[in-house]
Scaffold this motif. Structure first.
Motif, PDB file in Angstrom:
ATOM      1  N   UNK A 109     -52.650 -56.254 -77.806  1.00 12.39           N
ATOM      2  CA  UNK A 109     -52.445 -57.682 -78.070  1.00 12.39           C
ATOM      3  C   UNK A 109     -50.968 -57.895 -78.367  1.00 12.39           C
ATOM      4  N   UNK A 110     -50.402 -58.953 -77.793  1.00  9.53           N
ATOM      5  CA  UNK A 110     -49.013 -59.315 -78.108  1.00  9.53           C
ATOM      6  C   UNK A 110     -48.998 -60.709 -78.726  1.00  9.53           C
ATOM      7  N   UNK A 111     -48.319 -60.840 -79.861  1.00  9.62           N
ATOM      8  CA  UNK A 111     -48.104 -62.137 -80.514  1.00  9.62           C
ATOM      9  C   UNK A 111     -46.699 -62.600 -80.144  1.00  9.62           C
ATOM     10  N   UNK A 112     -46.616 -63.747 -79.476  1.00 13.75           N
ATOM     11  CA  UNK A 112     -45.332 -64.234 -78.959  1.00 13.75           C
ATOM     12  C   UNK A 112     -44.698 -65.217 -79.955  1.00 13.75           C
ATOM     13  N   UNK A 156     -39.909 -61.937 -70.737  1.00  9.76           N
ATOM     14  CA  UNK A 156     -39.598 -62.304 -72.131  1.00  9.76           C
ATOM     15  C   UNK A 156     -39.307 -61.110 -73.042  1.00  9.76           C
ATOM     16  N   UNK A 157     -39.851 -59.930 -72.722  1.00 13.03           N
ATOM     17  CA  UNK A 157     -39.609 -58.747 -73.562  1.00 13.03           C
ATOM     18  C   UNK A 157     -38.514 -57.862 -72.966  1.00 13.03           C
ATOM     19  N   UNK A 191     -44.665 -66.041 -70.258  1.00 15.12           N
ATOM     20  CA  UNK A 191     -45.491 -65.191 -71.127  1.00 15.12           C
ATOM     21  C   UNK A 191     -46.786 -64.787 -70.413  1.00 15.12           C
ATOM     22  N   UNK A 192     -47.230 -65.639 -69.495  1.00 20.75           N
ATOM     23  CA  UNK A 192     -48.462 -65.328 -68.746  1.00 20.75           C
ATOM     24  C   UNK A 192     -48.294 -64.069 -67.896  1.00 20.75           C
ATOM     25  N   UNK A 236     -54.495 -59.242 -74.295  1.00 19.00           N
ATOM     26  CA  UNK A 236     -54.567 -60.599 -74.858  1.00 19.00           C
ATOM     27  C   UNK A 236     -53.216 -61.000 -75.435  1.00 19.00           C
ATOM     28  N   UNK A 237     -53.022 -62.319 -75.521  1.00 13.94           N
ATOM     29  CA  UNK A 237     -51.818 -62.890 -76.129  1.00 13.94           C
ATOM     30  C   UNK A 237     -52.221 -63.910 -77.177  1.00 13.94           C
ATOM     31  N   UNK A 238     -51.425 -63.961 -78.238  1.00  9.43           N
ATOM     32  CA  UNK A 238     -51.512 -65.061 -79.204  1.00  9.43           C
ATOM     33  C   UNK A 238     -50.118 -65.655 -79.288  1.00  9.43           C
TER      34      UNK A 238
END
Ligand SMILES: C[S@@+](CC[C@H](N)C(=O)[O-])C[C@H]1O[C@@H](n2cnc3c(N)ncnc32)[C@H](O)[C@@H]1O
Ligand SMILES: *[C@@H]1O[C@H](CO)[C@@H](O)[C@H](O)[C@H]1NC(C)=O
Length: 228
Positions: A18-21, A107-108, A144-145, A120-122
């Motif tokens: 999971x990555x929190x943006x 973005x990273x 981010x998608x 998943x992303x939050x």
């Protein structure tokens, strides 16, 4: 917190990574998520925010005390977990805190230490807060998608019809978005919108630090075939 707890309680949003943006200096957005993902990446544009997160993760002196939030997440989840257990699990599962810039196509950056694509992303109160206009918001969502696997889930939280907020002395510009613009942006980026809820900001929460009129919570699933 209740939207997040309810969404994770469905059991449909789970996986390994999971990555929190745009985490900012806050961890509340991961309190319910952390039971469902064993490899969590937190991210922010600002070094100062990443350092603040490290203080909390390492339980260093001066770290913000999130226990009221942890307790509340345990209460609404109703699983009988203690807030200490929840915080221990979250700290153990956040594997890294990385720089991010949602305005970049990657973005990273290239060769980031985050496992990609993520399951998943939050992202909470980030995209609208860093985009000057709707086109930029849409592009940032597209960027981010690309970090998310097809079939993966995005939980996107943000302010509605907000045009500015105060960060200390600074008055920062926000793109005002409405529910339909958020829905359209998600569809444009190749998501199926599973849930989209909006809340009107009650008067007692209108504290003068921003002109936000409400909050949206979106649960979206990236369509298979939408590209990685
Ligand atoms: C309103 S804060 C939200 C923080 C946190 N997610 C929360 O829910 O409180 C917006 C965050 O976006 C970060 N940010 C600023 N520019 C950014 C960029 N280009 N890409 C990603 N994040 C950015 C800021 O540093 C800040 O932490
Ligand atoms: C945070 O606050 C809780 C509740 O008041 C307290 O039990 C706990 O010891 C505090 N944590 C730290 C590190 O001060």
């Amino acid at each position: 917190l209740r939207c997040l707890a309810q969404t994770f309680a469905t059991g449909e949003v789970s996986g390994r990574s999971l990555i929190d943006i745009g985490s900012g200096p806050t961890i509340y957005q991961l309190l319910s998520a952390c039971a469902h993902f064993e490899d969590i990446t937190m991210t922010d544009f600002l070094e100062a925010n990443r350092q603040e997160l490290e203080l909390w993760l390492r339980e260093e002196p001066g770290a913000f005390n999130w226990s009221a939030y942890s307790q509340h997440a345990c209460l609404i989840e109703g699983k009988g977990e203690s807030w200490q257990e929840k915080e221990r699990q979250l700290r153990a599962r956040v594997k890294r805190v990385l720089p991010v810039d949602v305005h970049l196509p990657q973005p990273l950056g290239a060769g980031s230490r985050a496992p990609l694509p993520a399951d998943a992303l939050i992202s909470a109160f980030c995209l609208e807060a860093v985009s000057p206009d709707l086109a930029s918001f849409q592009r940032a969502l597209g960027h981010i998608t690309m970090l998310l696997k097809p079939g993966g889930h995005l939980l996107l939280i943000g302010g509605l019809e907000e045009s500015w907020y105060l960060a200390g002395e600074a008055r920062l510009v926000v793109v005002p978005v409405c529910e339909e613009e958020v829905r359209e942006a998600l569809v444009q980026s190749g998501y199926e919108v599973r849930d989209l809820r909006t809340y009107i900001m009650p008067d007692h929460l209108r504290t003068g630090v921003d002109d936000v009129k409400g909050v949206f919570f979106a649960w979206a699933q990236k369509k298979v075939g939408a590209g990685v």
